[in-house]
Design a protein around this motif. Structure first.
Motif, PDB file in Angstrom:
ATOM      1  N   LYS A 179      -0.835  14.485 -19.117  1.00 40.01           N
ATOM      2  CA  LYS A 179      -1.845  14.441 -18.083  1.00 40.01           C
ATOM      3  C   LYS A 179      -2.940  13.220 -18.230  1.00 40.01           C
ATOM      4  O   LYS A 179      -3.244  12.681 -17.087  1.00 40.01           O
ATOM      5  CB  LYS A 179      -2.773  15.753 -18.063  1.00 40.01           C
ATOM      6  CG  LYS A 179      -2.041  16.956 -17.411  1.00 40.01           C
ATOM      7  CD  LYS A 179      -2.791  18.147 -17.212  1.00 40.01           C
ATOM      8  CE  LYS A 179      -1.983  19.125 -16.380  1.00 40.01           C
ATOM      9  NZ  LYS A 179      -2.992  20.379 -16.015  1.00 40.01           N
TER      10      LYS A 179
ATOM     11  N   VAL B 282       2.057  12.808  -9.508  1.00 41.96           N
ATOM     12  CA  VAL B 282       1.232  14.277  -9.651  1.00 41.96           C
ATOM     13  C   VAL B 282       1.894  15.348  -9.234  1.00 41.96           C
ATOM     14  O   VAL B 282       1.726  16.455  -9.844  1.00 41.96           O
ATOM     15  CB  VAL B 282      -0.330  13.853  -9.102  1.00 41.96           C
ATOM     16  CG1 VAL B 282      -0.863  15.359  -8.948  1.00 41.96           C
ATOM     17  CG2 VAL B 282      -1.017  12.915  -9.735  1.00 41.96           C
ATOM     18  N   MET B 283       2.448  14.865  -8.120  1.00 42.33           N
ATOM     19  CA  MET B 283       3.127  16.266  -7.454  1.00 42.33           C
ATOM     20  C   MET B 283       4.411  16.740  -8.311  1.00 42.33           C
ATOM     21  O   MET B 283       4.687  17.844  -8.108  1.00 42.33           O
ATOM     22  CB  MET B 283       3.541  15.991  -5.946  1.00 42.33           C
ATOM     23  CG  MET B 283       2.521  15.968  -4.761  1.00 42.33           C
ATOM     24  SD  MET B 283       2.806  15.206  -3.411  1.00 42.33           S
ATOM     25  CE  MET B 283       3.428  16.638  -2.270  1.00 42.33           C
TER      26      MET B 283
ATOM     27  N   VAL C 263      -2.529   6.531 -12.838  1.00 49.45           N
ATOM     28  CA  VAL C 263      -2.934   7.020 -11.274  1.00 49.45           C
ATOM     29  C   VAL C 263      -4.253   6.071 -10.808  1.00 49.45           C
ATOM     30  O   VAL C 263      -4.388   5.438  -9.854  1.00 49.45           O
ATOM     31  CB  VAL C 263      -3.268   8.582 -10.970  1.00 49.45           C
ATOM     32  CG1 VAL C 263      -3.930   8.685  -9.800  1.00 49.45           C
ATOM     33  CG2 VAL C 263      -1.952   9.054 -10.853  1.00 49.45           C
ATOM     34  N   MET C 264      -5.250   6.074 -11.839  1.00 49.46           N
ATOM     35  CA  MET C 264      -6.540   5.193 -11.651  1.00 49.46           C
ATOM     36  C   MET C 264      -6.106   3.800 -11.448  1.00 49.46           C
ATOM     37  O   MET C 264      -6.413   3.077 -10.677  1.00 49.46           O
ATOM     38  CB  MET C 264      -7.500   5.440 -12.743  1.00 49.46           C
ATOM     39  CG  MET C 264      -8.060   6.668 -12.850  1.00 49.46           C
ATOM     40  SD  MET C 264      -9.484   6.798 -11.854  1.00 49.46           S
ATOM     41  CE  MET C 264     -10.625   6.295 -12.859  1.00 49.46           C
TER      42      MET C 264
ATOM     43  N   PRO D 208       1.729   7.440  -7.018  1.00 53.15           N
ATOM     44  CA  PRO D 208       0.833   7.960  -7.617  1.00 53.15           C
ATOM     45  C   PRO D 208       0.722   9.653  -7.124  1.00 53.15           C
ATOM     46  O   PRO D 208       1.014  10.624  -7.764  1.00 53.15           O
ATOM     47  CB  PRO D 208      -0.448   7.715  -7.113  1.00 53.15           C
ATOM     48  CG  PRO D 208      -0.347   6.179  -6.771  1.00 53.15           C
ATOM     49  CD  PRO D 208       0.715   6.130  -6.549  1.00 53.15           C
ATOM     50  N   PHE D 209       1.166   9.658  -5.925  1.00 53.50           N
ATOM     51  CA  PHE D 209       1.379  11.332  -5.552  1.00 53.50           C
ATOM     52  C   PHE D 209       2.856  11.606  -5.952  1.00 53.50           C
ATOM     53  O   PHE D 209       2.659  13.028  -6.391  1.00 53.50           O
ATOM     54  CB  PHE D 209       1.528  10.847  -3.795  1.00 53.50           C
ATOM     55  CG  PHE D 209       0.367  11.243  -2.923  1.00 53.50           C
ATOM     56  CD1 PHE D 209      -0.303  12.516  -2.929  1.00 53.50           C
ATOM     57  CD2 PHE D 209      -0.581  10.229  -2.706  1.00 53.50           C
ATOM     58  CE1 PHE D 209      -1.530  12.698  -2.044  1.00 53.50           C
ATOM     59  CE2 PHE D 209      -1.589  10.159  -1.855  1.00 53.50           C
ATOM     60  CZ  PHE D 209      -1.970  11.629  -1.675  1.00 53.50           C
TER      61      PHE D 209
ATOM     62  N   THR E 211      -0.895  10.241 -17.061  1.00 51.73           N
ATOM     63  CA  THR E 211      -0.797  10.258 -15.874  1.00 51.73           C
ATOM     64  C   THR E 211      -2.119   9.840 -14.812  1.00 51.73           C
ATOM     65  O   THR E 211      -2.012   9.025 -14.288  1.00 51.73           O
ATOM     66  CB  THR E 211      -0.349  11.457 -15.176  1.00 51.73           C
ATOM     67  OG1 THR E 211       0.414  12.365 -15.940  1.00 51.73           O
ATOM     68  CG2 THR E 211      -0.047  11.684 -13.723  1.00 51.73           C
ATOM     69  N   ALA E 212      -3.267  10.373 -15.621  1.00 50.38           N
ATOM     70  CA  ALA E 212      -4.395   9.996 -14.872  1.00 50.38           C
ATOM     71  C   ALA E 212      -4.751   8.573 -15.021  1.00 50.38           C
ATOM     72  O   ALA E 212      -5.245   8.028 -14.122  1.00 50.38           O
ATOM     73  CB  ALA E 212      -5.733  10.847 -15.641  1.00 50.38           C
TER      74      ALA E 212
ATOM     75  N   ALA F  26      -4.933   2.894  -8.134  1.00 49.05           N
ATOM     76  CA  ALA F  26      -5.797   2.816  -7.398  1.00 49.05           C
ATOM     77  C   ALA F  26      -6.493   1.817  -7.090  1.00 49.05           C
ATOM     78  O   ALA F  26      -6.747   1.005  -6.014  1.00 49.05           O
ATOM     79  CB  ALA F  26      -6.764   3.886  -7.528  1.00 49.05           C
TER      80      ALA F  26
ATOM     81  N   GLN G 189      -4.472  -1.056  -5.741  1.00 45.18           N
ATOM     82  CA  GLN G 189      -4.202  -0.979  -4.112  1.00 45.18           C
ATOM     83  C   GLN G 189      -5.512  -1.343  -3.502  1.00 45.18           C
ATOM     84  O   GLN G 189      -5.540  -1.732  -2.540  1.00 45.18           O
ATOM     85  CB  GLN G 189      -4.073   0.348  -3.637  1.00 45.18           C
ATOM     86  CG  GLN G 189      -3.451   0.702  -2.480  1.00 45.18           C
ATOM     87  CD  GLN G 189      -3.344   2.037  -1.768  1.00 45.18           C
ATOM     88  OE1 GLN G 189      -3.267   3.047  -2.830  1.00 45.18           O
ATOM     89  NE2 GLN G 189      -3.087   2.343  -0.568  1.00 45.18           N
ATOM     90  N   ILE G 190      -6.705  -1.084  -4.031  1.00 45.10           N
ATOM     91  CA  ILE G 190      -8.075  -1.392  -3.558  1.00 45.10           C
ATOM     92  C   ILE G 190      -7.928  -2.957  -3.416  1.00 45.10           C
ATOM     93  O   ILE G 190      -8.382  -3.607  -2.471  1.00 45.10           O
ATOM     94  CB  ILE G 190      -9.300  -1.085  -4.637  1.00 45.10           C
ATOM     95  CG1 ILE G 190      -9.293   0.555  -3.959  1.00 45.10           C
ATOM     96  CG2 ILE G 190     -10.560  -1.745  -4.011  1.00 45.10           C
ATOM     97  CD1 ILE G 190     -10.340   1.193  -5.069  1.00 45.10           C
TER      98      ILE G 190
ATOM     99  N   SER H 135       0.966  -1.298  -0.107  1.00 43.74           N
ATOM    100  CA  SER H 135      -0.024  -0.054   0.039  1.00 43.74           C
ATOM    101  C   SER H 135       0.893   1.198   0.019  1.00 43.74           C
ATOM    102  O   SER H 135       0.418   2.040  -0.644  1.00 43.74           O
ATOM    103  CB  SER H 135      -0.915   0.095   1.210  1.00 43.74           C
ATOM    104  OG  SER H 135      -1.676  -1.150   1.296  1.00 43.74           O
ATOM    105  N   VAL H 136       1.925   1.167   0.989  1.00 38.73           N
ATOM    106  CA  VAL H 136       2.778   2.500   0.812  1.00 38.73           C
ATOM    107  C   VAL H 136       3.295   2.564  -0.723  1.00 38.73           C
ATOM    108  O   VAL H 136       3.398   3.737  -0.935  1.00 38.73           O
ATOM    109  CB  VAL H 136       3.883   2.130   1.811  1.00 38.73           C
ATOM    110  CG1 VAL H 136       4.870   3.281   1.713  1.00 38.73           C
ATOM    111  CG2 VAL H 136       3.515   2.049   3.170  1.00 38.73           C
TER     112      VAL H 136
ATOM    113  N   THR I 280       0.844   3.936  -2.859  1.00 36.75           N
ATOM    114  CA  THR I 280       0.440   5.186  -2.643  1.00 36.75           C
ATOM    115  C   THR I 280       1.582   6.254  -3.019  1.00 36.75           C
ATOM    116  O   THR I 280       0.952   7.313  -3.651  1.00 36.75           O
ATOM    117  CB  THR I 280      -0.070   5.311  -1.197  1.00 36.75           C
ATOM    118  OG1 THR I 280      -1.192   4.301  -0.607  1.00 36.75           O
ATOM    119  CG2 THR I 280      -0.776   6.799  -0.863  1.00 36.75           C
TER     120      THR I 280
END
Lengths: 208, 124
Positions: free
Chosen positions: B50, B42-43, B57-58, B38-39, B53-54, B61, B64-65, B31-32, B35
């Motif tokens: 973009k 984006v950062m 990132v999805m 993606p941060f 990236t989106a 997620a 991770q779920i 999870s770490v 997480t």
């Protein structure tokens, strides 16, 4: 006439012939899981609303102006740490160690409170800047979605305090173990919803 | 009757089975990582595109779920005699219909029904 003959012969039975006994709370886990799934649908509706309305700024502030991703990352860390510490609480509960279980629950609660206070300070900061829920459709749906998640975390903490009192009074009896397992599912489920929130709302919003 | 007794036994112990220290730690470290990436993307704007990236990132997620479901919620096809998995699948189907349906319909509604200010001025 033929059909009556058949039913008379085979006498189909559609119910269990004997009711088998269930232990008390035997179906609690499944029932609680079904509740979580219905909760998941609530969040799905709120995510859908945010997805539809998230781009309507009404000439107000956009996600890029409002969100501090560094703060959100810290917040995510708090919730993730609380998930693993709750896991440790469950492991010590299995070993029947009351003190350690209470300790890990307390640590989990502190991480939960840290998450809530960071979120509330973020909300306060946004409202102070004029980004209130009334400002635009984006902000209405944002506050509804993130606020509902925050409310769930709040009630999770209330529940955790209640169970800590219960465990202190009655120890790790069967009923308390069952309740702690339900809260475990609830707490981890909230972390799963938060994955959706930080991805869909914060990260995607900043990209938009 | 022995088969039935055995099933009943399984049921009673099914709720009590929740992970090991190793399972929780694996889930936590995955999870770490899932997480942090993606941060970071984006950062720092690691990828200029973009859209790309989106999508990435999805994808993180979703993975991770699944990791949380397996390592923290201890989902497996056998728990509660398969009923929790069935409820989960049903919910996921509903969520996908709600989300994709809402976004699809409302996107087309916006695209077709709302002329922008610029277009309105051009109208006779």
């Amino acid at each position: 006439m033929a059909s009556t003959a058949i039913t008379a012969d085979t006498a189909a039975v559609f119910h269990l012939e004997e009711e088998h006994a269930h232990a008390e709370g035997g179906s609690t886990m499944l029932g609680f899981w079904l509740y979580l799934m219905s909760d998941c649908l609530i969040f799905a509706m709120l995510f859908a609303a945010f997805g539809v309305l998230g781009g309507n700024y009404a000439a107000g502030p956009a996600p890029k102006d409002l969100f501090d991703l560094g703060l959100v990352a810290v917040n995510t860390t708090m919730l993730l740490l609380s998930s693993i510490t709750y896991g440790f609480a469950m492991l010590t509960m299995d070993k029947g160690r009351v003190g350690a279980t209470q300790g890990w629950l307390a640590v989990t609660m502190l991480f939960g409170l840290a998450f809530l206070s960071i979120e509330l300070s973020e909300f306060a900061h946004m409202i102070h800047e004029g980004a209130t829920p009334q400002r635009s459709a984006f902000l209405s749906s944002f506050f509804t979605l993130v606020g509902t998640h925050g409310l769930h975390v709040t009630f999770g903490i209330v529940w955790m305090v209640t169970l800590m009192v219960q465990v202190a009074r009655h120890g790790l009896i069967e009923a308390n173990r069952r309740r702690l397992m339900c809260l475990s599912m609830f707490w981890h489920f909230l972390d799963v919803v938060w994955i959706g929130v930080f991805t869909f709302v914060y990260l995607m919003g900043t990209l938009r | 009757m022995s088969a039935h007794d055995h099933a009943g036994d399984d049921h009673a112990h099914g709720g009590a089975a929740h992970g090991s220290l190793k399972g929780y730690l694996i889930g936590f470290f995955l999870s770490v990582i899932l997480t942090a990436i993606p941060f970071w993307m984006v950062m720092t704007g690691a990828i200029d595109n973009k859209q790309a990236t989106a999508v990435i990132v999805m994808a993180f997620a979703v993975v991770q779920i699944v990791v949380h479901m397996i390592f923290f919620l201890h989902m497996n096809p056998a728990s509660e005699g398969g009923w929790s998995m069935l409820a989960l699948i049903f919910t996921v189907v509903l969520v996908v219909i709600v989300l994709s349906g809402s976004l699809w319909v409302m996107y087309h509604l916006n695209a077709n029904m709302m002329p922008g200010l610029h277009e309105m001025q051009q109208m006779p």
